[in-house]
Design a protein around this motif. Structure first.
Motif, PDB file in Angstrom:
ATOM      1  N   LYS A 103      41.740  48.704  39.035  1.00  0.00           N
ATOM      2  CA  LYS A 103      40.759  48.792  38.877  1.00  0.00           C
ATOM      3  C   LYS A 103      40.632  49.306  37.255  1.00  0.00           C
ATOM      4  N   GLU A 106      41.055  46.287  35.141  1.00  0.00           N
ATOM      5  CA  GLU A 106      39.923  45.600  34.967  1.00  0.00           C
ATOM      6  C   GLU A 106      38.834  46.431  33.814  1.00  0.00           C
ATOM      7  N   ASN A 113      46.691  46.960  30.821  1.00  0.00           N
ATOM      8  CA  ASN A 113      46.984  46.458  32.112  1.00  0.00           C
ATOM      9  C   ASN A 113      47.786  47.313  32.987  1.00  0.00           C
TER      10      ASN A 113
END
Length: 463
Positions: A103, A106, A113
């Motif tokens: 999450k 994202e 990342n």
């Protein structure tokens, strides 16, 4: 503090006798002790005597979704009953840690990342330092170690992060690392020289960073730490373009840019992360904490780019491990709370409320500029500082002995509002769920408190 309830009096005394508080004023604590906060609901907290306050501090930049969220309590309980803890060392994980990592990847900008976890902002920034040093070792650049930060920046309270912190007051009596860490000046537009344009001021501050890198040697400088808006140093919003230009300078010399979003992330400026959305940059590392769980449970995260990960994920020697992390890294209960907190932020569109109500908050607070001691009202959305001065023209400060920030905070407290005093300033970082009614109460109460303080200062000869 005299609590009429015997149980509260007992709690107060136990706390005073045995609990060492962060940033304690030992000159007064023995007599005053601490205010006991016993409960909270939405944007309000209640003390041990049952008095209700609008929380203009958000605990400490923390309680973004407000108090009393049953969903958070249930998420904690559910996870505790599934598995309360397991070490994330090596080849173990839990579902909340995995889900939260995905999450955050994202939500974070660019190619950030990959996530390392700790228990708060200090640990997140400490991790960033250790990680960057390891990164450059892996690249065969072992001299690239030095850290550049800024005067009045705040990055934590561990030995290393307090060294990176540029608030000199916080260093009094303590040791700090002076070889690795170097500071450039604070990009505070309010304190720029008279007659200097914002553009020229920005040019000067950007050039100062480049000059410092060249002075120390690009082969020796590893990283630059920068809060998007400097929080504990007085809510300093740098001039337009500052972050983009300083990032460009860093990348010109192979210096990694660390955006400390411990305060600004998860809605305080109306975005999940402020670096790209508010300031147009994709840093190499983002650190976060506070609003990640809205303070309901400790958790911090260091989010790194693919570029960094693809270097550190290679074994540096046969049989060697990536020997960094903590007992509570990726704690499943903390990660479950963060996931539920982010779900609430998204479902209730709390970032949107921070944009709309935050804009109203800003505009109403700026009306306080008509008061004779209010020299500056600065910040964005639900992150605002009021700077009080003796003379608006010269920006001369009121005698420190007057403790003007404390006086204003005390008058506010009497009227049912908590604001944070910081020397001659007062800082506001309330829950992001404030309504127009809450804001109107806060601003009117603060106005009255400042007016009472002006009267006090005149009576005592400080003005």
């Amino acid at each position: 503090m005299n609590y009429t309830d015997k149980n509260m009096q007992d709690v107060w005394k136990k706390d005073k006798d045995h609990h060492i508080h962060p940033w304690t004023d030992f000159a007064t604590f023995e007599d005053t002790g601490a205010m006991i906060l016993s409960s909270g609901d939405k944007a309000h907290v209640v003390d041990g005597e049952g008095k209700k306050y609008l929380d203009g501090i958000g605990g400490l930049w923390c309680v973004n979704i407000g108090y009393g969220r049953q969903e958070i309590a249930q998420a904690m309980a559910d996870q505790v009953m599934k598995i309360p803890y397991y070490s994330a060392f090596g080849h173990h994980t839990t579902q909340p840690a995995a889900e939260l990592s995905a999450k955050l990847a994202e939500l974070a900008p660019g190619d950030l990342n990959h996530v390392l976890y700790g228990c708060g902002g200090s640990v997140a920034n400490d991790t960033a330092v250790r990680l960057v040093h390891f990164y450059f070792n892996q690249l065969g650049k072992p001299t690239k170690k030095k850290i550049i930060s800024r005067v009045d920046a705040y990055h934590g309270s561990s030995y290393m992060t307090m060294s990176i912190t540029g608030v000199k007051f916080d260093h009094i009596g303590f040791d700090v690392e002076k070889d690795l860490v170097h500071h450039i000046s604070c990009p505070n537009p309010y304190r720029r020289p008279e007659g200097q344009s914002l553009e020229a001021f920005c040019d000067e501050k950007v050039q100062e960073l480049e000059d410092k890198i060249l002075e120390l040697g690009p082969d020796n400088v590893a990283m630059f730490f920068a809060e998007p808006i400097m929080g504990a140093g007085g809510v300093i919003v740098p001039p337009p373009g500052y972050h983009k230009r300083t990032l460009d300078v860093c990348h010109k010399y192979g210096v990694l840019y660390i955006s400390d979003e411990v305060v600004t992330a998860f809605g305080r400026l109306g975005h999940m992360f402020a670096s790209e959305e508010e300031f147009g940059i994709v840093p190499d590392i983002i650190t976060c904490a506070k609003g990640l769980t809205s303070g309901y449970i400790p958790l911090g995260a260091t989010i790194i780019s693919d570029k960094i990960y693809n270097v550190i994920n290679k074994p540096q020697a046969e049989g060697a491990l990536f020997t960094h992390g903590y007992t509570y890294s990726g704690h499943p209960v903390s990660c479950a709370v963060a996931l539920k907190n982010i779900e609430i932020l998204e479902r209730e569109k709390i970032c949107d409320n921070a944009k709309t109500m935050g804009a109203y908050f800003e505009s109403q607070l700026r009306n306080l500029m008509d008061l004779p001691i209010v020299g500056d009202v600065r910040g964005k959305k639900f992150m605002i500082c009021i700077e009080n001065v003796a003379d608006k023209e010269t920006k001369e400060l009121i005698d420190a002995k007057a403790k003007v920030g404390d006086r204003i905070a005390n008058h506010c407290e009497d009227a049912g509002l908590l604001v944070r005093p910081l020397a001659h300033m007062n800082i506001l970082s309330p829950p992001l769920i404030l309504t127009k009614e809450n804001i109107d109460f806060l601003v009117s109460t603060l106005r009255t408190a400042i007016e009472k303080t002006i009267s006090d200062l005149k009576t005592e000869g400080f003005l």
